[in-house]
Design an enzyme around this catalytic site. Structure first.
Site, PDB file in Angstrom:
ATOM      1  CB  THR A 339      -0.945   0.039   1.232  1.00 30.41           C
ATOM      2  OG1 THR A 339      -0.240  -0.266   2.285  1.00 30.41           O
ATOM      3  CG2 THR A 339      -2.050  -1.006   1.016  1.00 30.41           C
ATOM      4  CG  ASP A 340       0.084   4.110  -2.396  1.00 29.13           C
ATOM      5  OD1 ASP A 340       1.036   3.630  -3.217  1.00 29.13           O
ATOM      6  OD2 ASP A 340      -1.308   4.021  -3.009  1.00 29.13           O
ATOM      7  CB  SER A 365      -0.733   9.582   3.728  1.00 31.26           C
ATOM      8  OG  SER A 365      -1.175   9.639   2.650  1.00 31.26           O
ATOM      9  NE  ARG A 366       4.798   4.309   1.310  1.00 36.56           N
ATOM     10  CZ  ARG A 366       4.845   3.581   2.671  1.00 36.56           C
ATOM     11  NH1 ARG A 366       5.438   3.825   3.563  1.00 36.56           N
ATOM     12  NH2 ARG A 366       4.008   2.638   2.684  1.00 36.56           N
ATOM     13  CB  VAL A 367       0.652   9.292  -3.108  1.00 37.54           C
ATOM     14  CG1 VAL A 367       1.832   8.386  -3.514  1.00 37.54           C
ATOM     15  CG2 VAL A 367      -0.507   8.538  -2.769  1.00 37.54           C
TER      16      VAL A 367
END
Ligand code: ATP
Ligand code: MG
Length: 502
Positions: A339-340, A365-367
């Site tokens: 997941t991101d 939360s990476r994006v």
């Protein structure tokens, strides 16, 4: 001579083809040699393909998943009580499919399209395969639009974008489902189709979720796809894929969709059950070797499509249950790497009553950060800093008897940050309401209030802003950053409200 012979042969063949009438259907018949635990083994069916549907008597269907030289392993998609060894079965030449269409909205169904809400028969547009290839890289666009959950701590510090895959992870009873349900509730009137996919849960738990969604008028844009715990593992296994196919139908028409898989721990267990019964070699924690692949294949289907493919999106919120907060167990680590980002719910915070019990330090939360509204981004930076400073100092301060003034101020401010980040379930807030109160908080305006006055101050500030400055509230929710004057207006309104409370 030869030419004449060829002409004659050609005419005869053409006649035979033109007048051919298919009187005979060839169908392969096999025999069940073993039934138990939701699987069957079959002898015969030499030309069956992987994932093909197998027809048993009384309408029962199965999916061929284990092809061996002299035997086929089938997972059953229904009750197998009436089934016994020796029964004849036939191949269908069909893939496993599921209904899709607008008629599914507002319904509670299972992966095969059986209705579970005692309503009218299901109306659907067509049936599509449950397993579909994920969109190609060339068809994908970057994640650019925020998906607002309405939960302050998520929208400010762990923002999610449309098309992102964000894991919700935590021990049992820490509020995982609540975060997902609140997000679905917040999508009312946003032209977003939501799917809640319940895998292996008790019937009462699913009924409670459906009741909550109905109560908050969130069923009209939602489909609930259920595979209860008592269903055979085959049905529990295909349910998330079927739910994704239902979401893709809307995504491919350019709509935004959100899908919640509650939860993939139980999905992994269903697959382990099937694999062990089918005698596949067990690996780590007895899961089969392809357990990572079954989840990555599912979550790869979440994306934001390019505008020339309609611009739709599918955001995935898979849920994972940990045991004794062990996020380094096999399935959680797999999912974290697929997941991101993850939203981590802590039982310690839950028991302290700090709800939602999201541990900001362990969540990421990476994006989604790139999609945050400019006004939101402006308040989020300060908030993150003051909250992490506070968390560091709080533990340390418990042992210190005398603290200097600066430390005391940071701790007192941090306590107020934590108080503001509390939120009762099913009360999503719009971005402008969140930004207003976070701005007042960052400016230190709430520091003079007692902790128990904060909740009411917050509501009053939000009410006053939406009443007196509706235009400014709208501006906060656009792509334009606010100017100094506008920020000052927010602070003035907040100061007046706080002066009234003190
Ligand atoms: P399970 O492991 O059983 O699936 P879960 O982690 O999904 O549990 P929930 O069912 O969402 O947890 O929540 C557990 C309990 O906590 C519920 O009774 C719910 O009402 C309550 N709860 C969760 N979040 C909040 C909140 N923000 N405010 C008040 N109560 C909450
Ligand atoms: Mg739950």
């Amino acid at each position: 001579m030869l030419q004449q012979f060829l002409d004659n042969t050609f005419t005869t063949l053409r006649g035979a083809v033109t007048h051919y009438s298919p009187g005979l259907h060839l169908r392969e018949i096999g025999t069940v040699t073993y039934v138990g635990g939701g699987i069957a083994r079959i002898k015969g069916l030499p030309s069956i393909t992987s994932e093909e549907l197998v027809q048993f008597p009384d309408g029962l269907l199965g999916v061929a998943i284990n092809l061996e030289p002299d035997e086929v392993g089938v997972m059953l998609l229904g009750n197998s009580e009436a089934l016994a060894a020796g029964v004849e079965v036939s191949a269908t030449n069909r893939e496993t499919d599921t209904p899709v269409g607008e008629g599914l909205l507002g319904r509670v169904i299972d992966a095969t399209g059986r209705t579970l809400d005692y309503g009218k028969p299901l109306s659907f547009t067509e049936r599509r395969p449950v397993e579909r290839p994920a969109p190609a890289i060339i068809d994908r666009a970057p994640v650019t639009i925020p998906l607002e959950t309405g939960i302050k701590v998520v929208d400010a510090l762990i923002p999610i974008g449309r098309g992102q895959r964000e894991l919700i992870v935590g021990d049992r009873q820490t509020g995982k489902t609540s975060v997902a349900i609140d997000t679905i509730i917040n999508q009312r009137d946003k032209n977003m189709v939501c799917i809640y996919c319940a895998i292996g849960q008790r019937g009462t738990a699913v009924a409670r979720v459906v009741d909550t969604l109905r109560h908050h008028n969130a069923m009209a844009h939602t489909i609930v796809v259920v595979a209860p715990g008592e269903d055979p593992p085959g049905l529990r296994y295909i349910t998330p894929y079927a739910a994704t196919t239902m979401a893709e139908y809307f995504m491919e028409q350019g709509m935004d969709t959100l899908i919640v898989y509650d939860d993939l721990t139980r999905h992994a267990r269903a697959y382990r059950e099937l694999s062990l019964l089918l005698r596949r070699p067990p690996g780590r924690e007895a899961y089969p070797g392809d357990i990572f692949y079954i989840h990555s294949r599912l979550l790869e289907r979440a994306t934001h499509l390019r505008s020339n493919r309609g611009g739709g999106s599918l955001t995935a919120l898979p849920i994972i249950e940990t045991q004794a907060q062990d996020i380094s167990a096999y399935i959680p680590t797999n999912l974290i790497s697929i997941t991101d980002g993850q939203i981590y719910l802590s039982p310690t915070l839950f028991h302290k009553g700090l709800l939602p019990a999201i541990d900001v330090g362990k969540s990421v939360s990476r994006v989604g950060g790139k999609t945050q509204l400019p006004a939101f981004r402006a308040v989020a930076g300060d908030l993150r800093l003051s909250y992490s400073q506070f968390e560091e100092l709080e533990d340390f301060a418990r042992f210190a008897t005398r603290l200097d003034q600066d430390t005391r101020t940071t701790i007192e401010h941090g306590r107020r940050v934590r108080e503001v980040l509390k939120q009762t379930e099913h009360h999503p807030l719009r971005p402008s309401a969140q930004i207003t109160v976070l701005k007042a908080l960052n400016a230190g305006l709430l520091d003079d209030l007692d902790l128990d006055q904060i909740a009411s101050a917050e509501t009053k500030i939000q009410q006053r802003m939406s009443k007196e400055c509706p235009k400014l509230c709208e501006r906060m929710e656009t792509d334009h950053p606010l100017n100094r004057q506008e920020w000052q207006t927010i602070l003035d309104v907040a100061s007046q409200v706080i002066a009234g409370i003190k």
